[in-house]
Scaffold this motif. Structure first.
Motif, mmCIF file in Angstrom:
data_model
loop_
_atom_site.group_PDB
_atom_site.id
_atom_site.type_symbol
_atom_site.label_atom_id
_atom_site.label_comp_id
_atom_site.label_asym_id
_atom_site.label_seq_id
_atom_site.Cartn_x
_atom_site.Cartn_y
_atom_site.Cartn_z
ATOM 1 N N ASN A 213 0.265 74.060 43.718
ATOM 2 C CA ASN A 213 -0.739 74.651 42.822
ATOM 3 C C ASN A 213 -1.504 73.576 42.060
ATOM 4 O OD1 ASN A 213 1.259 73.811 41.096
ATOM 5 N ND2 ASN A 213 1.250 75.657 39.826
ATOM 6 N N ARG B 263 0.355 64.869 37.734
ATOM 7 C CA ARG B 263 1.547 65.492 38.318
ATOM 8 C C ARG B 263 2.327 64.550 39.235
ATOM 9 N NH1 ARG B 263 4.262 69.480 36.743
ATOM 10 N NH2 ARG B 263 4.383 70.728 38.640
ATOM 11 N N ALA C 112 -7.656 75.596 33.762
ATOM 12 C CA ALA C 112 -6.663 75.398 32.714
ATOM 13 C C ALA C 112 -7.360 75.010 31.410
ATOM 14 C CB ALA C 112 -5.677 74.307 33.131
ATOM 15 N N ASP D 206 -5.349 81.062 34.690
ATOM 16 C CA ASP D 206 -4.872 82.445 34.837
ATOM 17 C C ASP D 206 -4.383 82.770 36.233
ATOM 18 O OD1 ASP D 206 -5.335 82.975 32.199
ATOM 19 O OD2 ASP D 206 -7.248 83.988 32.510
ATOM 20 N N ASP D 207 -4.875 82.051 37.253
ATOM 21 C CA ASP D 207 -4.433 82.330 38.627
ATOM 22 C C ASP D 207 -3.209 81.506 39.020
ATOM 23 O OD1 ASP D 207 -5.606 79.859 38.763
ATOM 24 O OD2 ASP D 207 -6.968 80.320 40.427
ATOM 25 N N GLY D 208 -2.592 80.835 38.035
ATOM 26 C CA GLY D 208 -1.374 80.080 38.314
ATOM 27 C C GLY D 208 -1.607 78.712 38.904
ATOM 28 N N GLN D 209 -2.855 78.253 38.907
ATOM 29 C CA GLN D 209 -3.182 76.948 39.466
ATOM 30 C C GLN D 209 -3.364 75.918 38.349
ATOM 31 O OE1 GLN D 209 -3.522 76.503 43.063
ATOM 32 N NE2 GLN D 209 -2.498 78.482 42.824
ATOM 33 N N TRP D 210 -2.862 74.731 38.612
ATOM 34 C CA TRP D 210 -3.169 73.618 37.699
ATOM 35 C C TRP D 210 -4.526 73.062 38.108
ATOM 36 C CZ3 TRP D 210 -1.447 73.086 33.208
ATOM 37 C CH2 TRP D 210 -0.116 73.379 32.875
ATOM 38 N N ARG D 211 -5.552 73.661 37.540
ATOM 39 C CA ARG D 211 -6.937 73.295 37.860
ATOM 40 C C ARG D 211 -7.650 72.988 36.554
ATOM 41 N NH1 ARG D 211 -8.349 77.776 39.440
ATOM 42 N NH2 ARG D 211 -7.917 77.683 41.673
ATOM 43 N N LYS E 228 -2.711 74.230 29.307
ATOM 44 C CA LYS E 228 -2.189 75.568 29.600
ATOM 45 C C LYS E 228 -2.741 75.987 30.958
ATOM 46 C CE LYS E 228 -1.827 80.255 27.717
ATOM 47 N NZ LYS E 228 -0.392 80.351 28.047
ATOM 48 N N ILE E 229 -1.864 76.348 31.874
ATOM 49 C CA ILE E 229 -2.220 76.626 33.264
ATOM 50 C C ILE E 229 -3.274 77.722 33.360
ATOM 51 C CG2 ILE E 229 -0.489 78.409 33.713
ATOM 52 C CD1 ILE E 229 0.094 76.872 36.383
#
Length: 780
Positions: free
Chosen positions: A165, A175, A38, A55-60, A52-53
């Protein structure tokens, strides 16, 4: 020596050993984790502004470089108590796990160390098998050689799964608890420490009892080891588990998107001041709730630090909805500039020696090549000081000054400011350039005014010098410092004196309702500011400058819909001054004394003084001056009691009384005297005098050579053409003619309505003294 003997005796074994060691050395990828992360944007203080999350949709989030003590203690006691002692794997733990799994006939216990888990996470979703375990073991030992224990622990904290995620400790802390990792309590740290082992337990209603039991067992272990005392243990047991995810902070949503487009997947420590950002957010929300009553839904605010060029606050839009374009970043959106370029023209003409602050400029009905500018209030002052014309943002003086200065010359100078959106030729914009015919954005306009402010500051701070890189873009990365380059004697665009006088004029702009008497309060802040309103009330601007800050505000609808009463003064300026109220007070600009010279100017006209002018000493930029001497003062001859003008035809020359008289041209005088009761109209000639014909009257509207289209009214009939005339003696009778045909006689108010046919016509006016004036108009 023994080593070389071994190689000679066992060459194949030696080669095999070298190959194995080489393979072992290179078996671990140079970059262990090759996954998208992110974009994380922090304030200058290190607080999370937003993210901003990936690209693979993970909050990393990007990997951390350290792990908080509480979480480190919890994870080591839960996952790997011998972490600091083993070489990457724990033979005892592995033996116990294999034995338990064989007895159970399935996997009931894991023997992986944290190092092995890091390797497994880096390899993705590999199928679990003993062969995979062997690979993990080899790679784990190699990882131990390459990284320190603390680095391995940081990798684990960065890439461990925490349910859904959510990947990594930092995101999990936000989170599930809405906190930074170092702010977590023992209970919260213990909860997160047990999650990677069974991440699905975090979901409310899904085995949260198991999660609670695991957490409490870990807390009990910490208590038994005397890591936490009895009171801390008991209080930790009382803490509830998280029930729903917290939203990540969104203090600067559009700024985060702006950063993400340039630093995607990175962690950026920005220049944004978190406290100021939240204050400005609150102010924008407050004004949005008022503006939307008039169906105005969007606004943007940008605050820059003049001395460092750093972005202190960035609000790209209001908290509106998707229907009203909430995601559009209005800080960078190109919009009609309205009047916010007028100060640049004022500074340019001062710099060129073609204007003086108190110089009278015409404010009369004007038509230039078919273009008819109008003041916002649709009124005229006849003549007005240049600085007051800027302060009042009058359109007609601005257009006339631009024509006088040179449209192409001004357009070329604007290129130095690199205003995005202003990319067309001078001919394309025409004279509307100064009234909003061009487009730019809040970012570049604020940058421009920050550069001008800094020019004055630096000139006073140095030995009256300029910096070669004065005109730079705003800085939004904290560790980046401005590079102003080398000092030089030559100006960049405008000299410091002209900019200073421009700010002095802008300081006198009437403030919005409620702030009119600001100068009477000691706590009031001196601000040079300018508003702008685009055609159709689509854009409202307000930009303010001090020695320390630039604040820019845009208000309107992102879709371009104009609304009544959307003006710079009524819609944008209130936000501007509310923002200045939460900023520290700045001192006013020091006058750049080396840029000025004392000259005598005419007290009435502001032009350079002639021999017959009442004079004032004034300080103007020191340069070759192209301003003419005052032409509005004329020597007139009066009779002894000064009641009438006389000349040698009716009075003995020895009895003439000569006096200088301030006289404006008829059309300027017509409007000027309405608001200037001290203005003295020229006395009339005594009846027995012969006098030369002087320009006694002038057409106000229309102008000579005008092409006119007569609109139709609701009944379908053409509206009449209204013709206006200014006479230096309004009481004089004036006789009107259309194509030599008498129409009407007027006195005092010289205005008639005519309805000419299509084609070219001559409109004439003759006064009782025989003075005649004619114009030609074409009716389409």
């Amino acid at each position: 020596m023994a080593y070389f003997k071994f190689i000679k005796r066992n060459p194949k074994k030696s080669i095999a050993l070298v190959v194995l060691l080489t393979l072992y050395y290179f078996c671990l990828p140079r970059k262990l984790f090759n996954v998208p992360t992110a974009t994380v944007v922090e304030s200058s203080e290190g607080l999370l502004l937003g993210a901003k999350i990936a690209d693979d949709g993970q909050w990393r989030f990007p990997a951390v470089d350290s792990v908080p003590y509480k979480f480190k203690t919890c994870i080591l006691n839960f996952e790997d108590a011998y972490f600091y002692k083993h070489p990457g794997f724990n033979p005892v733990s592995m033996s116990k796990a294999i034995k338990a799994n064989l007895v159970a006939g399935k996997t009931v216990r894991g023997g992986s160390t944290i190092t092995q888990q890091v390797v497994r996470l880096s390899r993705g979703q590999q199928k679990r098998s003993y062969a995979e375990k062997v690979i993990e073991l080899i790679l784990a030992t190699r990882l131990e050689f390459r990284h320190s224990k603390e680095e391995i622990l940081a990798l684990y904290a960065s890439y461990a799964p925490f349910g859904g995620n959510v990947v990594g400790l930092e995101v999990a802390a936000w989170r599930y608890f809405g906190l930074l990792p170092y702010q977590l309590s023992w209970a919260e740290s213990a909860t997160l420490a047990v999650l990677p082992n069974a991440p699905s337990l975090i979901y409310p209603g899904k085995s949260q009892t198991k999660l609670l039991e695991k957490r409490n067992r870990l807390l009990k272990k910490l208590h038994q080891k005397k890591i936490i005392d009895s009171t801390t243990y008991k209080l930790a047991l009382l803490e509830e588990l998280p029930q729903k995810p917290y939203a990540l902070p969104k203090h600067a949503k559009h700024f985060v998107q702006y950063v993400s487009n340039r630093k995607k997947g990175e962690r950026v420590r920005s220049t944004i001041n978190d406290n100021l950002q939240q204050n400005v957010n609150a102010l924008v929300k407050k004004h949005y709730n008022e503006l939307k009553q008039n169906q105005v839904y969007n606004a943007a605010v940008l605050v820059l630090d003049v001395k460092t060029r750093k972005v202190l606050s960035y609000v790209g839009n209001t908290p509106t909805d998707a229907l009203h374009e909430k995601d559009v970043d209005m800080v960078h959106a190109s919009r009609s500039t309205g009047s916010v370029l007028k100060p640049l023209l004022y500074a340019a003409m001062l710099d060129a020696g073609e204007l003086l602050p108190n110089m009278l400029v015409a404010d009369i009905p004007t038509q230039i090549a078919g273009y008819t500018p109008e003041n916002f209030n649709e009124d005229y002052s006849g003549a007005i000081q240049a600085k007051k014309a800027l302060a009042r943002s009058l359109n007609i003086p601005a257009v006339r000054l631009l024509q006088s200065y040179g449209l192409q010359k001004f357009r070329d100078q604007l290129d130095a400011f690199k205003l995005k959106g202003l990319n067309k030729s001078a001919d394309h914009y025409g004279l509307t350039l100064i009234l909003g015919g061009a487009e730019s954005n809040l970012w570049d306009l604020c940058k421009t005014y920050a550069n001008l402010s800094s020019t004055v500051n630096h000139f006073n701070e140095t030995s009256s010098e300029f910096f070669e890189n004065e005109f730079m873009s705003p800085i939004w990365i904290k560790e980046k410092a401005p590079n102003f380059g080398n000092k030089k004697l030559e100006k960049n665009v405008f000299d410091a004196g002209s900019i200073y006088l421009t700010f002095e004029a802008m300081k006198e702009v009437n403030r919005p309702e409620g702030s009119e008497s600001w100068e009477f309060y000691d706590s009031s802040k001196e601000v040079a500011w300018k508003t702008g309103t685009s055609f159709g009330n689509k854009d409202a601007w307000a930009i303010g400058v001090t020695t320390d800050y630039v604040v820019g505000v845009w208000v309107g609808n992102a879709d371009g819909e104009g609304r009544p009463n959307v003006t710079g003064v009524s819609s944008a300026a209130p936000i501007l001054f509310d923002v200045f109220d939460v900023l520290p007070k700045s001192s006013w600009f020091l006058k750049p004394l080396d840029e000025f010279v004392e000259v005598a100017v005419c007290a009435n006209s502001g032009y350079l003084a002639s021999d017959i002018c009442p004079k004032l000493n004034n300080s103007i930029p020191n340069k070759r001056n192209y301003v003419k001497a005052c032409a509005y003062h004329k020597t007139i001859h009066l009779n002894k009691n000064k009641q009438y003008r006389v000349n040698s035809s009716c009075e003995d020359v020895s009895l003439l009384v000569s006096e200088p008289w301030f006289v404006l041209p008829p059309i300027m005088e017509f409007y000027y005297k309405k608001t200037h009761p001290t203005y003295k109209v020229l006395p009339s000639y005594r009846k027995d005098c012969d006098y030369v014909n002087v320009p006694a009257m002038e057409f106000i509207y229309p102008k000579n050579g005008t092409k006119i289209t007569l609109a139709k009214n609701f009944e379908g009939d053409k509206n009449e053409l209204i013709v206006k005339l200014a006479h230096n003696k309004p009481a004089t009778r004036v006789f009107w003619y259309l194509d030599s045909t008498f129409i009407k006689e007027t006195q005092n108010f010289h205005e008639i309505a005519v309805l000419p046919t299509q084609g070219t016509h001559v409109i004439s006016a003759v006064d009782a003294m025989g003075n005649e004036k004619s114009i030609v108009v074409t009716i389409d």
